[in-house]
Motif scaffolding. Structure first.
Motif, short mmCIF file in Angstrom:
data_model
loop_
_atom_site.label_atom_id
_atom_site.label_comp_id
_atom_site.label_asym_id
_atom_site.label_seq_id
_atom_site.Cartn_x
_atom_site.Cartn_y
_atom_site.Cartn_z
N LYS A 114 51.61 -17.21 14.73
CA LYS A 114 52.87 -17.94 14.68
C LYS A 114 53.84 -17.17 13.79
N THR A 115 55.02 -16.91 14.30
CA THR A 115 56.04 -16.25 13.50
C THR A 115 57.04 -17.29 13.04
N VAL A 116 57.13 -17.49 11.74
CA VAL A 116 58.07 -18.43 11.15
C VAL A 116 59.28 -17.62 10.67
N ALA A 117 60.40 -17.82 11.31
CA ALA A 117 61.59 -17.03 11.00
C ALA A 117 62.64 -17.91 10.34
N GLU A 118 62.87 -17.69 9.05
CA GLU A 118 63.89 -18.42 8.32
C GLU A 118 65.25 -17.76 8.53
N ARG A 119 66.28 -18.57 8.51
CA ARG A 119 67.62 -18.02 8.71
C ARG A 119 67.96 -17.06 7.58
N ARG A 120 68.45 -15.90 7.97
CA ARG A 120 68.92 -14.91 7.02
C ARG A 120 70.26 -14.39 7.50
N ALA B 19 62.62 -10.72 2.26
CA ALA B 19 63.96 -10.20 2.55
C ALA B 19 64.38 -10.55 3.97
N LEU B 20 63.48 -10.41 4.92
CA LEU B 20 63.80 -10.70 6.31
C LEU B 20 63.56 -12.16 6.67
N GLY B 21 62.92 -12.91 5.78
CA GLY B 21 62.66 -14.32 6.06
C GLY B 21 61.62 -14.54 7.14
N ILE B 22 60.67 -13.61 7.25
CA ILE B 22 59.65 -13.69 8.30
C ILE B 22 58.28 -13.98 7.68
N GLY C 277 80.65 -18.87 18.22
CA GLY C 277 80.20 -17.49 18.12
C GLY C 277 78.81 -17.39 17.51
N THR C 278 78.11 -16.32 17.86
CA THR C 278 76.72 -16.12 17.40
C THR C 278 76.67 -15.02 16.35
N PHE C 279 76.44 -15.41 15.11
CA PHE C 279 76.26 -14.46 14.02
C PHE C 279 75.70 -15.25 12.86
N SER C 280 74.71 -14.72 12.18
CA SER C 280 74.01 -15.53 11.18
C SER C 280 74.91 -15.96 10.03
N GLN C 281 75.98 -15.19 9.76
CA GLN C 281 76.90 -15.59 8.70
C GLN C 281 77.78 -16.77 9.10
#
Length: 880
Positions: free
Chosen positions: A451-457, A104-107, A771-775
Motif C-alpha cells: 500500500k502506498t500512502v501518499a500525503e499531499r506535498r 520529504a516526498l510524503g510517501i 486547476g491542478t497543482f499541489s500548491q
C-alpha cells in the motif's frame, strides 16, 4: 523425523469438503497472523528455516526413495540452499507494516499479506521447493496451502510438516501451513479456486491451469537452456561447469543446460574434453535412434526419464556405457522441436550438441532453441570476459530472463551461488516470453500487497531570471561596458527589425561597441511576426560571423527571433517540433533543451514596454510555409543579460503604447492568480499592476514628454515579465494567441478585449473544474484578484465588491487608452469568426498557457467566452 500430532494431521485432506473446511480454518489463522509484528514474523521465519535446514538429509532421502529420481547428496544441497540461502537473503527484509518512508516526498509504503498462497509442488524438487515456498510465505504473513505431486506427496508433506511444527513452536497460528494429503486434479482445482494467489512450479499444463484459474498466479515456464561456447572461451572451465550443472540432481533443475553449440574451430577440443571428463558421445545411427526411442514417446519426454542417471538411460536404450558416465551427448543438427526431440527440455543428464561456423550462427541457434522450447527461462554463454561485443550480442538476441556468463546454469540461474545480485529462488519467472507474470526469480516481494500512502506535498518552485538585469534611464552603455571590461568579448551580433534599424535605435549600441573595439554585424530583417525563414537566415549569418555575444534590440518579435537564431547557432540540428512540444510541468517535459551559451552570451534590450521577453524563457516562431507557430518555452532560452533602459523605448507610438501597456497589465494579473504563483512572483505582479494603473494613461497621452511615466512602464513590463516567467500565465493569453493567429488582432488588444470577462470566469467560487497543482488548494482566484486590487488602491466592503471595483477600474483604463469593447469592433468578420470558432477553442484549450489557469476550462466554456467578447454580451454567471 518424529511428528507431533497437530490439527493438520488429525483429519486427512482428501475430499473437497475436507479441503474447503481446511481453507476456512486457514483463513482464520492467516487473519490472526496478518497482525503479527516484524519481530514475531522474523522469529518464526528463523525457527522454520533452522528446522528445515536440520532436516535436509532425511528429507532428501525421502524424496529419492519416494520418487526414484535424482541424487541424494544433491537433494541435500537443494534442501540446504532452500533453507539457508532463502533465510540469509530475506532475514533483514521488512515485510510487515511500514517498509519505506520518505518524509520529504510524503510517501509511506505499507506491506500487507495477500492471504492464502496456493503452492503447487513438482516431483523434480519436492522437498526443497516446499521449504522455499513455506519460508517466503511465513516471512510475508501469508498462509500456504500445498498441493503436492502425487508421486512425491509423502516427502513434500513431511517437509511442510517440519516447517509448520517449527513455526507453531515459535508462535505461529496452528493452521498457517496446510496441504492436500491425497492429491488429485479435482482437489488441485479447488486449491486454485479458493486461494488468493497461486505459486505454481511444474509442467506447462499445470502452469497454464494456474494462470487460467481466475486468481493471480506466479507460474514459471519450462526451461530449455542453450549454451554457446565461443572460441575465446576457457574450454576446461566451460566443459567442467556444464558437467557440474548438468549432473546436479541428474539434471532436474529447470535452468540446467539442454544443448551446447560450439564453434567449429574448437568443436573437437570441446568434444574431447567432455569425453575426458567422463561423458559419452552417442554414436550416430543405431545408438542415437535407440536412445531417441527410449527417451521419447510420441514426440514427448517419457515420464521415467527426468532425474534418471546417464548410465541408466543408456541401459534403457540398450547402449553400453561406463557405469559412472556423467552425461550422454547427442550430436545433432536440427534446432526444430518438431523435427528433433533432442532439442527439447530433457530434465536429465542428456545434452544435445551443435556445430556453428561462426559466433553469429551459434547465437542464432541458441536463440531458436530458447524460443522453441523454453522461452524466457535461461541462456548460457562461455566467452572470454573481455569480449564485450559478443556478450552484448548474446544478451540482445536471447529471449531469456536469466543470461549467465561463464557459469554453471543450474547453480547460476537460481541465484546467489555464482552471482550475488540475483536473489536466490526455486521458482524462476520467464516473463511474457514464457507466458509468465514475472520475469525474475520469485521472492518475498511477489507475495506482498504494497500500500502506498501518499500525503499531499507541494512542488518545489523556483525563481529564475537573467544573470544580470540592468535598469534606469541611460544604463545601456554602462551595462555594455562589461562586454570588454569583464567578459573580454570580441565579436557582437545585433538582431533587430528594419524599422528600428532605419530609425537609428541600434546606433548608440554600435557606437559603444566601436568604442570598445568589439567587431559587430547586424541582422535587421526580423518581421513583426518572426518567421522560421528569417531566423534561419539570421543564424546562417551568425555562423559566418561567429559572434561571442548576441544583442537582441526591439520588441518581442526581435527578441523571439534572436533567441531562435541563438538556438540554431549553438545547436544547428535542433528540432523545433520537439522543442515546441507542450508540457504540463516544465521540469518533467519529454524534450530536454540543449545547453545554451557555450558559443555566445545573449543580451536582450527591449524597445517597447510590453512583452517582458528580455527576462522570459519564451519565444514564438512561425513556419510560414506550413502556417505552424512554434511556441518555445524553456529556461535554456532565458537571456543572460537584460538592459531595461527607457532611452531605447522613448519613441513608441500611442497604439503600441496602449497595446503593450495593457499586455503588461494582463501579464501582471494572470501571473498573480496563476496556480503556480508564489510570494516571490506576486510582489512583482502587484507592483507591475500598480505602475500600469498609475503611469499607462500618461505614457499613452504624453509619450516621450513624460519620461517618468515611460520609465515606470518600462520597469513594469520587466517586472511582470519576471513574474510570468516563473508563475506562467492563463487562459486569457491562450485565447489571445488564437485571436492573433486566426484574425490578426495585435496581441495586447486581443488580451484587453478578453481580460475582464476571463477575470469574471476565473473568479467563480464554484467552478466546474479547478486547476491542478499541489500548491493550489481550492478555488481562490476572487480573493487573489481582490488582494491585488487593494494593493493598487481599489477598495470595497468585501472581496466581492473590491473585485467589481477592480473590473470597473480596468474598464476605465481600457477606455482611457482607446481599447474597444468587442472583437467585432476591430473589424473581425462575423462569418469567418464563427467558421474558425471551434478550431480556435480547441487550440486555446491546448495552448501552453492554459495549464496554469486557476480555473481549468472546458472547451465549451472557452467558446462562450469568445462569443461574449465578440458580441459584447453580458457575461453569464460562471458558477456551477
Amino acid at each position: 523425523m518424529a511428528k507431533r500430532p497437530s490439527a493438520s494431521t488429525v483429519q486427512l485432506i482428501d475430499t473437497v469438503e475436507a479441503l474447503e473446511a481446511k481453507i476456512a480454518r486457514m483463513r482464520v489463522a492467516q487473519e490472526a497472523f496478518s497482525h503479527f509484528s516484524q519481530e514475531q514474523v522474523d522469529r518464526i521465519f528463523h525457527a522454520a528455516a533452522t528446522a528445515a535446514n536440520k532436516a535436509r538429509i532425511p528429507l532428501a532421502r525421502m524424496a529419492v526413495e519416494e520418487t526414484g529420481r535424482g541424487i541424494l547428496e544433491d537433494k541435500v544441497i537443494k534442501n540446504h540452499y532452500a533453507a539457508e540461502y532463502i533465510y540469509n537473503a530475506y532475514k533483514h527484509t521488512k515485510t510487515c507494516g511500514v517498509v519505506e518512508h520518505d518524509e520529504a516526498l510524503g510517501i509511506t509504503k505499507v506491506a500487507e499479506p495477500i492471504g492464502i498462497v496456493g503452492a503447487v509442488i513438482p516431483t523434480t524438487n519436492p522437498t526443497s521447493t516446499a521449504i522455499f515456498k513455506c519460508l517466503i510465505s511465513l516471512k510475508t504473513r501469508n498462509a500456504i496451502l500445498i498441493s503436492p505431486h502425487p508421486a512425491a506427496a509423502k516427502c513434500t508433506i513431511a517437509a511442510a510438516q517440519i516447517v509448520l511444527d517449527a513455526a507453531i513452536a515459535a508462535g505461529a497460528p496452528e493452521e498457517i501451513i496446510g496441504w492436500v494429503d491425497t492429491p488429485s486434479i479435482e482437489l488441485t482445482n479447488v486449491v486454485m479456486r479458493d486461494v488468493d494467489i497461486i505459486l505454481a512450479t511444474g509442467g506447462p499444463g499445470m502452469v497454464k491451469a494456474a494462470y487460467s484459474s481466475g486468481k493471480p498466479a506466479l507460474g514459471v515456464g519450462a526451461g530449455n537452456t542453450p549454451v554457446v561456447i565461443d572460441e575465446t572461451a576457457d574450454i576446461k572451465l566451460a566443459v567442467s561447469s556444464i558437467i557440474h550443472s548438468k549432473t546436479f540432481d541428474n539434471g532436474m533443475i529447470c535452468a540446467s543446460e539442454q544443448s551446447v553449440t560450439v564453434l567449429d574451430s574448437i568443436y573437437d577440443a570441446v568434444k574431447d574434453e567432455f569425453v575426458r571428463r567422463g561423458c559419452y558421445v552417442v554414436k550416430p545411427g543405431q545408438e542415437l535412434e535407440a536412445l531417441r526411442e527410449a527417451m521419447f514417446k510420441n514426440g514427448a519426454l517419457d515420464h521415467r526419464i527426468p532425474g534418471m542417471a546417464a548410465a541408466k538411460i543408456a541401459e534403457l536404450a540398450g547402449i553400453e556405457v561406463p557405469a559412472k558416465t556423467k552425461i550422454l551427448i547427442v550430436e545433432t543438427t536440427s534446432t526444430d522441436p518438431e523435427k528433433e526431440e533432442f532439442s527439447h527440455e530433457k530434465l536429465s543428464p542428456v545434452l544435445a550438441m551443435y556445430h556453428a561456423a561462426t559466433y553469429e550462427e551459434a547465437v542464432q541457434k541458441a536463440e531458436h532453441l530458447v524460443l522453441a522450447g523454453g522461452p524466457g527461462h535461461t541462456a548460457s554463454l562461455y566467452v572470454h570476459p573481455s569480449e564485450r561485443q559478443k556478450i552484448a550480442l548474446f544478451h540482445d538476441c536471447m529471449k531469456a530472463c536469466r543470461i549467465v556468463i561463464n557459469t554453471p546454469s543450474s547453480q547460476g540461474g537460481i541465484g546467489d551461488l555464482y552471482n550475488f545480485g540475483m536473489l536466490p529462488s526455486l521458482t524462476l519467472g520467464c516473463g511474457s516470453w514464457g507466458n509468465n507474470s514475472v520475469s525474475e526469480n520469485v521472492g518475498v516481494k511477489h507475495l506482498l500487497n504494497i500500500k502506498t500512502v501518499a500525503e499531499r506535498r507541494e512542488n518545489m518552485l523556483w525563481f529564475r531570471a537573467p544573470e544580470k538585469v540592468y535598469f534606469k534611464k541611460g544604463s545601456t552603455p554602462v551595462a555594455l561596458a562589461e562586454l570588454k571590461d569583464v567578459m573580454g568579448k570580441k565579436r557582437a551580433f545585433i538582431v533587430t527589425d528594419q524599422f528600428l534599424f532605419k530609425n537609428g535605435n541600434t546606433r548608440a549600441i554600435e557606437a559603444k561597441l566601436d568604442e570598445m573595439g568589439i567587431q559587430h554585424d547586424c541582422f535587421y530583417d526580423v518581421e513583426p511576426d518572426p518567421s522560421l525563414t528569417s531566423a534561419r537566415a539570421g543564424a546562417a549569418q551568425m555562423r559566418l560571423f561567429e559572434p561571442d555575444v548576441i544583442i537582441a534590440i526591439g520588441g518581442g518579435s526581435a527578441m523571439d527571433a534572436a533567441k531562435v537564431m541563438w538556438m540554431m547557432y549553438e545547436h544547428p540540428d535542433a528540432d523545433f517540433e520537439d522543442m515546441a512540444m507542450d508540457f504540463m510541468d516544465i521540469r518533467k517535459r519529454v524534450y530536454t533543451f540543449p545547453k545554451m551559451g557555450e558559443k555566445a552570451y545573449f543580451i536582450a534590450v527591449p524597445t517597447s514596454s510590453g512583452t517582458g521577453s528580455e527576462v522570459t524563457p519564451f519565444a514564438i516562431i512561425t513556419d510560414k510555409e506550413t502556417g505552424i507557430k512554434w511556441p518555445l518555452a524553456d529556461y535554456a532560452l532565458l537571456p543572460n543579460m537584460a538592459i531595461v533602459d527607457v532611452d531605447n523605448a522613448m519613441t513608441a507610438p500611442r497604439g503600441l503604447t496602449a497595446a503593450s501597456g495593457i499586455d503588461v497589465m494582463t501579464h501582471a494579473i494572470e501571473s498573480y492568480v496563476s496556480i503556480m504563483a508564489s510570494d516571490y512572483t506576486r510582489g512583482l505582479s502587484m507592483k507591475a499592476a500598480k505602475l500600469v494603473f498609475e503611469y499607462l494613461p500618461a505614457s499613452y497621452e504624453r509619450g516621450a514628454q513624460d519620461p517618468i511615466a515611460r520609465e515606470n512602464m518600462h520597469n513594469a513590463s520587466c517586472m511582470a515579465g519576471m513574474a510570468f516567467a516563473n508563475a506562467f500565465l492563463g487562459v486569457n493569453h491562450s485565447m489571445a494567441h488564437k485571436l492573433g493567429a486566426f484574425h490578426h488582432l495585435p496581441h495586447g488588444i486581443a488580451n484587453a478585449v478578453l481580460l475582464t470577462r476571463v477575470m469574471r470566469y476565473n473568479a467563480a467560487e464554484a467552478p466546474v473544474k479547478m486547476g491542478t497543482f499541489s500548491q493550489y488548494p481550492y478555488p481562490n482566484a476572487r480573493a487573489a484578484y481582490a488582494e491585488m486590487a487593494r494593493f493598487c488602491g481599489i477598495q470595497g466592503v468585501d472581496d466581492a465588491e473590491v473585485f467589481e471595483n477592480f473590473i470597473s477600474a480596468l474598464e476605465t483604463l481600457k477606455d482611457t487608452i482607446g481599447v474597444k469593447k468587442t472583437i467585432q469592433e476591430y473589424g473581425v468578420d462575423e462569418a469567418y469568426f464563427l467558421e474558425t470558432l471551434d478550431e480556435m477553442c480547441e487550440q486555446a484549450f491546448n495552448d501552453q498557457c492554459t495549464g496554469a489557469n486557476p480555473r481549468y476550462p472546458l472547451i465549451s466554456e472557452i467558446r462562450e467566452l469568445f462569443l461574449d467578447a465578440y458580441y459584447g454580451r453580458e457575461p453569464q454567471s460562471y458558477e456551477v
